[in-house]
Design a protein around this motif. Structure first.
Motif: not given
Length: 94
Positions: A46-53
């Motif tokens: 989830l950190l990877i996905v949110v970080g890419l925002l």
């Protein structure tokens, strides 16, 4: 173990669908480590996905944006199924 102890002492050890929490025993530690592993996988994915925002992270990711999104989402979907406390009834009974 501290959370389990506080949870069971507070009387909040039950919800609508489940019974009381069973007593802690070292024999069950392997099942608990599996849940902890999947919870860590969920949060890191989830950190990877949110970080890419973030716009700066999008610039840094560049051509690796799609593989990172796919890896993050697949990790989230896989680990959610493993940390879910309720398993579906596969017997076909309502």
């Amino acid at each position: 173990m501290f959370v389990w102890r506080r949870w069971s002492e507070s009387g909040a050890s039950r919800d609508i669908r489940s019974g009381p929490i069973p007593p802690f025993h070292v024999a069950h530690i392997s099942a608990k480590t599996t849940v902890a592993f999947h919870a860590a996988s969920f949060t890191s994915s989830l950190l990877i996905v949110v970080g890419l925002l973030d716009k700066d992270m999008m610039k840094v990711a560049g051509d690796t944006m799609l593989p990172l999104v796919l890896a993050g989402l697949s990790g989230v979907f896989f680990s959610v199924a493993e940390i879910c406390p309720y398993k579906p009834d596969r017997s076909g009974q309502p």
